[in-house]
Design a protein around this motif. Structure first.
Motif, PDB file in Angstrom:
ATOM      1  N   ASP A  16       0.861  -1.187   0.000  1.00  0.00           N
ATOM      2  CA  ASP A  16       0.000   0.000   0.000  1.00  0.00           C
ATOM      3  C   ASP A  16       0.894   1.232   0.000  1.00  0.00           C
ATOM      4  O   ASP A  16       1.475   1.589   1.015  1.00  0.00           O
ATOM      5  N   GLU A  17       1.008   1.895  -1.156  1.00  0.00           N
ATOM      6  CA  GLU A  17       1.935   3.018  -1.302  1.00  0.00           C
ATOM      7  C   GLU A  17       1.367   4.340  -0.837  1.00  0.00           C
ATOM      8  O   GLU A  17       2.084   5.333  -0.783  1.00  0.00           O
ATOM      9  N   ASP A  42      -9.168   5.066   6.348  1.00  0.00           N
ATOM     10  CA  ASP A  42      -8.265   3.928   6.533  1.00  0.00           C
ATOM     11  C   ASP A  42      -8.982   2.602   6.717  1.00  0.00           C
ATOM     12  O   ASP A  42      -8.543   1.578   6.204  1.00  0.00           O
ATOM     13  N   ARG A  75       2.673  -1.169   4.385  1.00  0.00           N
ATOM     14  CA  ARG A  75       2.659   0.221   3.970  1.00  0.00           C
ATOM     15  C   ARG A  75       4.041   0.570   3.443  1.00  0.00           C
ATOM     16  O   ARG A  75       5.050   0.283   4.088  1.00  0.00           O
TER      17      ARG A  75
END
Length: 267
Positions: free
Chosen positions: A38-39, A56, A89
């Motif tokens: 997840d960039e 989120d 992340r």
């Protein structure tokens, strides 16, 4: 046994990579890890408050559902395959390179818009150049019985490339076709002689090429199910293992490409 790590985002290209990894897991007995990178917020538009763009909890639910579908895809047809998931992340390339330190191989889709599975000019190029394990970029539909093709040039990567390629060919029960950039005397200790001794029963076809290595490998890929090259190499003839050639293969090969580094895992 170290895991086969699949970069996954749910796209058709990532799905193809997952199915390739599933088949590899069946052949090798290795477990699979499905990785979603997840960039965000690196990809978020500037000057916009982040909370307004990203709820989120919703994003986490979508990622979880995507990874659950990946596991279901594998388990539906091959319930005995060990599949786990991981969501991280951070930048996709960095996450995959980090996982490569203890992975058996990294498997990515060959095309697409995904930061994980498809940006050939960025993520795949970076991972294939800097990973610590073989990187497999999946494309095309393998033809049953088609050979595995390996490109070598007499550099230090010749044996790792041949070992990986021979292991893949033996597992598939297909011939290994070796394309060499320079003549090598077939002595008892030569790489091809070692491979023939180690993989008895494997048909090994060796040939030399006088054309540009990138062109030779691209042409050979049209009749192969897997093309194996090295990430770097500096043999006596500027050739098949140089970074420019491996990157050309990643972009133009008609079949799946494996990029091997100096220390591939034992097959």
């Amino acid at each position: 046994m170290s895991r086969i790590v699949v970069g996954y985002d749910g796209s058709a290209y990532a799905q193809a990579a997952l199915l390739w990894a599933r088949d590899e897991a069946v052949r090798s007995g290795a477990p699979i890890e499905v990785l979603h990178a997840d960039e965000w917020p690196a990809t978020a538009p500037p000057m916009v408050p982040l909370p307004l763009l990203r709820p989120d909890r919703t994003v986490a639910d979508v990622i979880d559902e995507t990874l659950e579908r990946a596991v279901a895809t594998v388990c539906k047809t091959h319930p005995s395959v060990d599949v786990t998931t991981r969501a991280v992340r951070g930048h996709a390339a960095a996450a995959l390179i980090d996982r490569s330190r203890d992975a058996r191989m990294i498997v990515l889709g060959g095309h697409g818009h995904s930061v994980v599975a498809g940006l050939l000019g960025s993520v795949i190029s970076a991972v294939s150049a800097h990973a610590r394990c073989p990187v497999v970029v999946v494309r095309g539909v393998p033809v049953p019985g088609a050979p595995v093709v390996a490109g070598v040039d007499g550099s230090a990567l010749t044996m790792p490339v041949l070992t990986f390629a021979a292991g893949q060919a033996a597992a598939r029960r297909v011939p290994l076709r070796v394309i060499r950039a320079a003549a090598e005397q077939e002595t008892p200790g030569a790489p091809l002689a070692v491979i023939r001794e180690r993989f008895r029963g494997l048909t090994v076809q060796a040939e030399e090429t006088l054309e540009h290595p990138a062109a030779a490998l691209a042409r050979a890929s049209a009749a192969a199910q897997l093309l194996v090259v090295g990430s770097r190499g500096h043999g006596p003839v500027a050739g098949l293992l140089l970074g420019s050639v491996s990157q050309h293969a990643l972009r133009h090969a008609a079949c799946t490409v494996a990029v091997v580094h100096r220390d591939p895992p034992t097959i």
